[in-house]
Design an enzyme around this catalytic site. Structure first.
Site: not given
Length: 285
Positions: A61, A152, A230, A263
């Site tokens: 990712n 995160s 976010d 986010h």
């Protein structure tokens, strides 16, 4: 000796994204990870910057979405992106929810027997660096100059790995990290499952708790960015807890709220050059 098999290679900004597979002793399964070797790696040793990804992600990712290779190439820094959990073990319930089990290792060493293979903390702080050092692919990597960042769940992992291993990492940063998982629904769910009901044991994997009581003589500087838009900011991320802990202990941490950002990787890609510059400056010392 540990070995890793190259499974793909893509040239980018004069360097190479190389993806590898290996058998993990810590996790008991095959694992993949990706290394971006900047152009400078072709002629000498380069420092290493680990990136830990978030929930549902794997090693690709960040490599595909962030655009971090441009700055890494310019500063001569290698990027190392591991996967986020064991895969393919067939543990009952491992894929029932997106925030626990597969793709959600939370960078802890599980103490509950059912989840005994979920040892991502050991994997990212011990096994993977040792593999990079021992395998042929590690030859251009200067593992003695390393930093860590993440997003995160991976931002939580980066903060914990860095704060617990100040001798291994020269700097730490995070995008949208889960700063106080002991008091956030994602963290409570993961810690209960992996670590059991003893909340005191959870504090070893909570960045705000670690920073609040930090006593080490070496203090890798910390940079944290979170977006004001976010949707997880208030309930899950709690950057104010980390900032309060830094103020209480005098830890060198910069905690920023970036107006209007969310986010996503749109947010990460907007500030990733600043984070790489932050790390490159400390890796050059």
């Amino acid at each position: 000796m540990a070995t890793a098999e190259e499974i793909s290679a893509n040239k980018q900004f004069g360097g190479w994204n190389r993806r590898y597979k290996h058998k993990s002793k810590s996790l008991g399964c095959d694992m993949t990870f990706t290394v971006y070797f900047p152009p400078a790696a072709a002629s000498g040793k380069v420092p290493v910057l680990y990136f830990l990804s978030g929930l549902t992600c794997n090693d690709e990712n960040f490599i595909i979405k962030s655009g971090a290779q441009r700055a890494a190439a310019a500063r001569g820094v290698a990027l190392v992106a591991p996967d986020t959990s064991p895969r393919g073990l067939g543990v009952e319930g491992e894929a029932e929810s997106w925030d626990f089990g597969v793709g959600a290792g939370f960078y802890v060493n599980a103490t509950q027997d059912k989840w005994k293979n979920w040892r991502m903390y050991e994997y990212v702080t011990e096994e993977l660096p040792a593999l990079l050092a021992s395998a042929a692919l590690g030859s251009p990597l200067d593992l003695g100059r390393a930093s860590v960042f993440g997003h995160s769940m991976g931002g939580h992992g980066a903060l914990v790995a860095g704060l617990r291993n100040p001798q291994k990492f020269r700097s730490i940063s995070a995008f949208s990290p889960i700063c106080n998982p002991c008091n956030a629904p994602w963290g409570v769910k993961a810690f209960t499952g992996y670590l059991g009901a003893d909340r005191e044991s959870w504090k070893a994997y909570d960045a705000s708790e670690l920073m609040k009581g930090f006593t080490g003589s070496s203090k890798p500087p910390v940079l944290v960015d979170t977006g004001s838009a976010d949707k997880f900011l208030v309930e899950q991320l709690k950057p104010e807890a980390l900032e309060a802990a830094a103020n209480a202990s005098g830890y060198p941490a910069t905690v920023r709220l970036q107006e209007g950002y969310d986010h996503s990787y749109f947010f990460i890609s907007s500030f990733v050059d600043e984070h790489i510059a932050f790390h490159a400056d400390h890796l050059a010392k």
